[in-house]
Design a protein around this motif. Structure first.
Motif, PDB file in Angstrom:
ATOM      1  N   MET A  88       0.718  -1.241  -0.133  1.00 26.21           N
ATOM      2  CA  MET A  88       0.115  -0.215  -0.085  1.00 26.21           C
ATOM      3  C   MET A  88       0.981   1.431   0.046  1.00 26.21           C
ATOM      4  N   LYS A  89       2.295   1.270  -0.219  1.00 29.75           N
ATOM      5  CA  LYS A  89       3.030   2.349  -0.011  1.00 29.75           C
ATOM      6  C   LYS A  89       3.276   3.066  -1.587  1.00 29.75           C
ATOM      7  N   ASP A  90       3.227   2.252  -2.611  1.00 30.31           N
ATOM      8  CA  ASP A  90       3.348   2.903  -4.048  1.00 30.31           C
ATOM      9  C   ASP A  90       2.392   2.250  -5.185  1.00 30.31           C
ATOM     10  N   LEU A  91       2.762   2.592  -6.271  1.00 30.53           N
ATOM     11  CA  LEU A  91       2.016   1.808  -7.098  1.00 30.53           C
ATOM     12  C   LEU A  91       2.940   1.827  -8.530  1.00 30.53           C
ATOM     13  N   THR A  92       2.741   0.490  -9.146  1.00 28.90           N
ATOM     14  CA  THR A  92       3.578   0.379 -10.279  1.00 28.90           C
ATOM     15  C   THR A  92       2.840  -0.359 -11.330  1.00 28.90           C
ATOM     16  N   CYS A  93       2.859   0.350 -12.553  1.00 32.51           N
ATOM     17  CA  CYS A  93       1.978  -0.388 -13.763  1.00 32.51           C
ATOM     18  C   CYS A  93       2.871  -0.490 -14.859  1.00 32.51           C
ATOM     19  N   LYS A  94       2.406  -1.462 -15.485  1.00 31.58           N
ATOM     20  CA  LYS A  94       2.944  -1.861 -16.796  1.00 31.58           C
ATOM     21  C   LYS A  94       1.920  -1.936 -17.837  1.00 31.58           C
ATOM     22  N   TRP A  95       2.313  -1.955 -19.279  1.00 31.62           N
ATOM     23  CA  TRP A  95       1.484  -2.004 -20.347  1.00 31.62           C
ATOM     24  C   TRP A  95       2.254  -2.469 -21.593  1.00 31.62           C
ATOM     25  N   ALA A  96       1.386  -2.626 -22.589  1.00 26.90           N
ATOM     26  CA  ALA A  96       1.911  -3.205 -24.010  1.00 26.90           C
ATOM     27  C   ALA A  96       1.609  -1.843 -24.816  1.00 26.90           C
ATOM     28  N   PRO A  97       2.564  -1.884 -25.815  1.00 23.64           N
ATOM     29  CA  PRO A  97       2.618  -1.036 -26.835  1.00 23.64           C
ATOM     30  C   PRO A  97       1.388  -0.952 -27.944  1.00 23.64           C
ATOM     31  N   GLY A  98       0.658  -2.097 -28.130  1.00 23.14           N
ATOM     32  CA  GLY A  98      -0.238  -2.078 -28.768  1.00 23.14           C
ATOM     33  C   GLY A  98       0.265  -3.421 -29.812  1.00 23.14           C
ATOM     34  N   THR A  99      -0.646  -3.730 -30.772  1.00 23.98           N
ATOM     35  CA  THR A  99      -0.621  -4.886 -31.834  1.00 23.98           C
ATOM     36  C   THR A  99       0.823  -5.046 -32.516  1.00 23.98           C
ATOM     37  N   GLU A 100       1.071  -3.809 -33.202  1.00 26.20           N
ATOM     38  CA  GLU A 100       2.178  -3.918 -33.851  1.00 26.20           C
ATOM     39  C   GLU A 100       3.462  -3.771 -32.948  1.00 26.20           C
ATOM     40  N   GLY A 101       3.437  -2.731 -31.982  1.00 29.32           N
ATOM     41  CA  GLY A 101       4.643  -2.560 -30.968  1.00 29.32           C
ATOM     42  C   GLY A 101       5.709  -1.556 -31.976  1.00 29.32           C
ATOM     43  N   GLU A 102       6.238  -2.030 -32.835  1.00 26.10           N
ATOM     44  CA  GLU A 102       7.435  -1.364 -33.440  1.00 26.10           C
ATOM     45  C   GLU A 102       6.808  -0.395 -34.344  1.00 26.10           C
ATOM     46  N   THR A 103       7.420   1.096 -33.910  1.00 22.97           N
ATOM     47  CA  THR A 103       6.893   2.194 -34.758  1.00 22.97           C
ATOM     48  C   THR A 103       7.957   2.663 -35.813  1.00 22.97           C
ATOM     49  N   PHE A 104       9.240   2.075 -35.478  1.00 21.62           N
ATOM     50  CA  PHE A 104      10.427   2.678 -36.177  1.00 21.62           C
ATOM     51  C   PHE A 104      10.992   4.162 -35.964  1.00 21.62           C
ATOM     52  N   LEU A 105       9.858   4.620 -35.168  1.00 27.70           N
ATOM     53  CA  LEU A 105      10.347   6.192 -34.800  1.00 27.70           C
ATOM     54  C   LEU A 105      10.272   6.121 -33.330  1.00 27.70           C
ATOM     55  N   HIS A 106      11.195   7.248 -32.706  1.00 32.53           N
ATOM     56  CA  HIS A 106      11.164   7.321 -31.015  1.00 32.53           C
ATOM     57  C   HIS A 106       9.685   7.618 -30.685  1.00 32.53           C
ATOM     58  N   THR A 107       9.242   6.965 -29.666  1.00 25.01           N
ATOM     59  CA  THR A 107       7.767   7.024 -29.462  1.00 25.01           C
ATOM     60  C   THR A 107       7.899   7.229 -27.705  1.00 25.01           C
ATOM     61  N   ASN A 108       7.142   8.092 -27.285  1.00 19.83           N
ATOM     62  CA  ASN A 108       7.241   8.519 -25.724  1.00 19.83           C
ATOM     63  C   ASN A 108       5.750   7.954 -25.416  1.00 19.83           C
ATOM     64  N   TYR A 109       6.004   7.321 -24.259  1.00 17.00           N
ATOM     65  CA  TYR A 109       4.890   6.787 -23.449  1.00 17.00           C
ATOM     66  C   TYR A 109       4.938   7.564 -21.951  1.00 17.00           C
ATOM     67  N   THR A 110       3.599   8.175 -21.726  1.00 13.12           N
ATOM     68  CA  THR A 110       3.290   9.016 -20.673  1.00 13.12           C
ATOM     69  C   THR A 110       2.070   8.269 -19.887  1.00 13.12           C
ATOM     70  N   LEU A 111       2.489   7.894 -18.628  1.00 15.56           N
ATOM     71  CA  LEU A 111       1.475   7.342 -17.816  1.00 15.56           C
ATOM     72  C   LEU A 111       0.895   8.419 -17.102  1.00 15.56           C
ATOM     73  N   LYS A 112      -0.627   8.487 -17.106  1.00 15.97           N
ATOM     74  CA  LYS A 112      -1.398   9.607 -16.169  1.00 15.97           C
ATOM     75  C   LYS A 112      -2.306   9.040 -15.293  1.00 15.97           C
TER      76      LYS A 112
END
Length: 361
Positions: free
Chosen positions: A77-101
């Motif tokens: 109960m002291k913190d929170l960690t979250c994980k996710w997957a980037p989508g079905t393709e995943g690789e965009t070949f471009l630098h992609t920023n992920y921001t958790l809100k």
């Protein structure tokens, strides 16, 4: 006619050029691969002598897809960690920023997670300042040079995603002279002593000569003193997992091999007394603890073979009988196992007495 093009230093064929006017030249690029470098792909126009007239940086890739499979957990109960997957393709070949809100569901402003890659490439850790008894809305935004994609919003209560450290002080010991049983005891994680939580535990064990922890099967069992924990499991399987140990800190394993070293581990699944009673998140397994069952003291040569066969038949019939009592006579299950344990102790004493009598001149 005096100009030519290069892409990343390689000259493009003349067939890809088109003259649009006295001062305008176009080039068509086909079958491009995704950009492999952060600076982009260098497209340069040269004069006949090789000097550079003009150039551009091309970024070849895909817009981001909507992030999926957001899962979160809170350590004590002291913190929170979250994980996710980037989508079905995943690789965009471009630098992609992920921001958790995240934000409180009914009020409050949007907050942005700051500590990324703490549990893998697509993860973020929120170390403090979390509210209890109020659900959060959590989502992930992905952005690159070609666009923005936003995940679905996940709603969760911190109390529903709590996990703890593994149980500590795991001790495994023999149950008197019973050659097929071991007793397991452990201490609850410190965080569970808080009145918010109860716990259920799970035990796994393997024989010494098994090189890996492999799930051999799940047996549904209800534990309670003095009822053994776990059904009588197949002896050929390297690992058994005992489920439904319940909110207790001791259990008895039955159906083990005599004279065999076993390694035992315990893990914990906390659940809130005030939460939604969700399935919960299992902790890691505790460090393995070893113990051996007593060796069988049956004498192979000093007894009448027919008598031995009768005793074997009797034991098998008694086991079958008490197994039936345990399975079908719900109100008498504890009584049946208690009688069975007493009978096993008496049987061990009987064997010792007969062996001692056989050794006398």
């Amino acid at each position: 006619e005096d100009l030519y093009w290069t892409l990343n230093g390689r000259r493009l064929p003349a067939a890809s050029y088109t003259t649009l006017g006295p001062s305008t030249l176009s080039v068509a690029l086909a079958h491009l691969n995704g950009s492999r470098q952060q600076s982009g792909d260098n497209l340069v126009c040269h004069s006949r002598d090789g000097s550079i007239l003009a150039g551009s940086c091309l970024y070849v890739g895909l817009p981001p897809e909507k992030p999926v499979n957001i899962t979160c957990w809170s350590k004590n109960m002291k913190d929170l960690t979250c994980k996710w997957a980037p989508g079905t393709e995943g690789e965009t070949f471009l630098h992609t920023n992920y921001t958790l809100k995240y934000k409180l569901r009914w009020y409050g402003r949007d907050n942005t997670c700051q500590e990324y890659h703490t549990a893998g490439p697509y993860s973020c850790h929120i170390p403090k300042d979390l509210a209890l008894f109020t659900p959060y809305e959590i989502w992930v935004e992905a952005s690159n040079r070609l666009g923005v994609a936003v995940s679905d919003v996940v709603m969760l209560d911190i109390l529903d995603v709590v996990t703890t450290d593994p149980p500590s002080d795991v001790h495994v010991s023999r149950v008197g002279d019973l050659e097929d049983q071991l007793s397991v005891r452990w201490s609850s994680p410190t965080a569970l002593k808080d009145f918010f939580f109860q716990a259920k535990y799970q035990i796994q064990y393997r024989v010494e000569d098994s090189s890996e922890w492999k799930v051999g099967g799940h047996r549904r069992c209800r534990c309670g003193t003095p009822q053994p924990c776990g059904c009588r499991c197949s002896r050929v399987l390297p690992l058994q997992v005992v489920d439904d140990v319940g909110n207790q800190t001791s259990c008895r394993l039955a159906g083990l091999r005599p004279g065999t070293v076993y390694f035992v581990q315990v893990r914990c699944n906390p659940f809130s007394s005030y939460g939604s009673k969700k399935a919960g998140i299992w902790s890691d397994w505790s460090n393995p603890t070893a113990a051996s069952t007593p060796r069988s003291e049956r004498s192979a040569g000093g007894c009448d073979p027919k008598g031995g066969e009768q005793n074997t038949t009797l034991r098998r019939e008694l086991k079958q009988f008490f197994g039936w009592v345990k399975k079908h006579a719900y109100g008498c299950s504890n009584l049946g196992i208690k009688l069975y344990d007493q009978w096993r102790v008496w049987l061990q004493k009987s064997h010792k007495t007969r062996n001692q009598v056989g050794k006398e001149p």
